[in-house]
Design an enzyme around this catalytic site. Structure first.
Site, PDB file in Angstrom:
ATOM      1  N   ASP A  28       0.922  -1.290  -0.382  1.00 44.79           N
ATOM      2  CA  ASP A  28      -0.444   0.255  -0.241  1.00 44.79           C
ATOM      3  C   ASP A  28       1.037   1.274   0.090  1.00 44.79           C
ATOM      4  O   ASP A  28       1.838   1.316   0.736  1.00 44.79           O
ATOM      5  CB  ASP A  28      -0.921   0.159   1.099  1.00 44.79           C
ATOM      6  N   ASN A  85     -12.946  -3.253   3.315  1.00 42.12           N
ATOM      7  CA  ASN A  85     -13.494  -1.862   3.393  1.00 42.12           C
ATOM      8  C   ASN A  85     -14.791  -1.536   1.892  1.00 42.12           C
ATOM      9  O   ASN A  85     -14.558  -1.870   0.623  1.00 42.12           O
ATOM     10  CB  ASN A  85     -12.932  -0.521   3.255  1.00 42.12           C
ATOM     11  N   SER A  93     -12.362   4.074  -0.614  1.00 43.57           N
ATOM     12  CA  SER A  93     -11.835   4.896  -0.601  1.00 43.57           C
ATOM     13  C   SER A  93     -11.297   4.916  -2.814  1.00 43.57           C
ATOM     14  O   SER A  93     -11.323   6.120  -3.936  1.00 43.57           O
ATOM     15  CB  SER A  93     -10.355   5.403  -0.801  1.00 43.57           C
ATOM     16  N   VAL A  94     -11.150   3.628  -2.978  1.00 42.30           N
ATOM     17  CA  VAL A  94     -10.867   2.795  -4.314  1.00 42.30           C
ATOM     18  C   VAL A  94     -11.503   1.965  -4.974  1.00 42.30           C
ATOM     19  O   VAL A  94     -11.960   0.704  -3.864  1.00 42.30           O
ATOM     20  CB  VAL A  94      -9.581   2.330  -4.390  1.00 42.30           C
ATOM     21  N   HIS A  98     -10.195  -4.869  -2.817  1.00 46.42           N
ATOM     22  CA  HIS A  98      -9.065  -5.735  -2.286  1.00 46.42           C
ATOM     23  C   HIS A  98      -9.137  -5.966  -1.004  1.00 46.42           C
ATOM     24  O   HIS A  98      -9.825  -5.532  -0.073  1.00 46.42           O
ATOM     25  CB  HIS A  98      -7.856  -4.195  -2.592  1.00 46.42           C
ATOM     26  N   ILE A  99      -8.228  -6.668  -0.583  1.00 48.81           N
ATOM     27  CA  ILE A  99      -7.675  -7.010   1.137  1.00 48.81           C
ATOM     28  C   ILE A  99      -6.793  -7.011   1.424  1.00 48.81           C
ATOM     29  O   ILE A  99      -5.546  -6.620   1.030  1.00 48.81           O
ATOM     30  CB  ILE A  99      -7.558  -8.388   0.185  1.00 48.81           C
ATOM     31  N   HIS A 100      -6.595  -5.180   2.323  1.00 48.73           N
ATOM     32  CA  HIS A 100      -5.779  -5.088   3.129  1.00 48.73           C
ATOM     33  C   HIS A 100      -4.941  -6.572   4.155  1.00 48.73           C
ATOM     34  O   HIS A 100      -5.573  -6.817   4.886  1.00 48.73           O
ATOM     35  CB  HIS A 100      -6.463  -3.824   3.703  1.00 48.73           C
TER      36      HIS A 100
HETATM   37  P1  DGP Z   1      -9.278   1.934   0.755  1.00 46.31           P
HETATM   38  O1  DGP Z   1      -9.734   2.936   1.605  1.00 46.31           O
HETATM   39  O2  DGP Z   1     -10.266   0.512   1.576  1.00 46.31           O
HETATM   40  O3  DGP Z   1     -10.379   1.815  -0.828  1.00 46.31           O
HETATM   41  O4  DGP Z   1      -8.298   1.321   0.821  1.00 46.31           O
HETATM   42  C1  DGP Z   1      -7.706   1.874  -0.508  1.00 46.31           C
HETATM   43  C2  DGP Z   1      -5.890   1.736  -0.160  1.00 46.31           C
HETATM   44  O5  DGP Z   1      -5.472   1.671  -1.507  1.00 46.31           O
HETATM   45  C3  DGP Z   1      -5.305   2.940   0.278  1.00 46.31           C
HETATM   46  O6  DGP Z   1      -4.994   2.581   1.975  1.00 46.31           O
HETATM   47  C4  DGP Z   1      -4.471   3.570  -0.314  1.00 46.31           C
HETATM   48  C5  DGP Z   1      -3.590   2.553  -1.684  1.00 46.31           C
HETATM   49  N1  DGP Z   1      -4.122   3.195  -2.312  1.00 46.31           N
HETATM   50  C6  DGP Z   1      -4.523   3.721  -3.417  1.00 46.31           C
HETATM   51  N2  DGP Z   1      -3.530   4.417  -4.176  1.00 46.31           N
HETATM   52  C7  DGP Z   1      -2.600   3.517  -4.562  1.00 46.31           C
HETATM   53  C8  DGP Z   1      -1.663   3.408  -5.475  1.00 46.31           C
HETATM   54  O7  DGP Z   1      -2.028   4.341  -6.216  1.00 46.31           O
HETATM   55  N3  DGP Z   1      -0.361   2.665  -4.948  1.00 46.31           N
HETATM   56  C9  DGP Z   1      -1.178   2.062  -4.486  1.00 46.31           C
HETATM   57  N4  DGP Z   1       0.179   1.065  -3.761  1.00 46.31           N
HETATM   58  N5  DGP Z   1      -1.264   2.206  -2.697  1.00 46.31           N
HETATM   59  C10 DGP Z   1      -2.565   2.795  -2.868  1.00 46.31           C
END
Ligand code: DGP
Length: 112
Positions: A28, A85, A93-94, A98-100
């Site tokens: 991340d 999320n 936010s995206v 995705h699984i954190h």
């Molecule tokens: P969420 O809030 O659950 O949608 O998590 C989105 C995550 O994605 C957040 O922790 C930041 C990460 N993220 C956003 N843009 C990028 C990117 O361009 N590259 C990477 N590696 N992570 C990103």
């Protein structure tokens, strides 16, 4: 295309730690813990709330990859948390599933 589709297509860089035919894992860019890796399907699936029965194999394989990814990151023994999320109140936010995978420090419960 979402930012994660572009990463999956290798159109923008990421610190990839694992890649298969249909999903990949990368660090991340805004880590919330010493280890913060995202496990992401290559095809666009906006969120878990829109997953279909046909996504079961893919989702299962993504989950089953997590222990190996955690081990490679050095947190298998100390512990880690998997988080998805879904929607505004969860802080999504995206809009690309995705699984954190978070670890490397003691995580609070309940989450904020
Ligand atoms: P969420 O809030 O659950 O949608 O998590 C989105 C995550 O994605 C957040 O922790 C930041 C990460 N993220 C956003 N843009 C990028 C990117 O361009 N590259 C990477 N590696 N992570 C990103």
């Amino acid at each position: 295309m979402t930012i994660f589709e572009k990463i999956a297509a290798h159109e923008i860089p990421a610190r990839i730690v694992c890649e298969t035919e249909d999903f990949l894992a990368f660090h991340d860019v805004q880590p919330q813990a010493p280890v913060h890796i995202l496990i992401v399907p290559k095809r666009a699936l906006p969120r878990i709330g829109e997953a279909q029965p046909g996504d079961a194999d893919l989702l299962g394989r993504m989950l089953l990859a997590a222990p190996g990814i955690a081990a490679a990151a050095g947190v298998a023994e100390t512990g880690y948390r998997l988080v998805i999320n879904n929607g505004r109140d969860a802080g999504e936010s995206v809009p690309h599933l995705h699984i954190h995978l978070l670890g490397g420090r003691s995580l609070q419960w309940p989450p904020g």
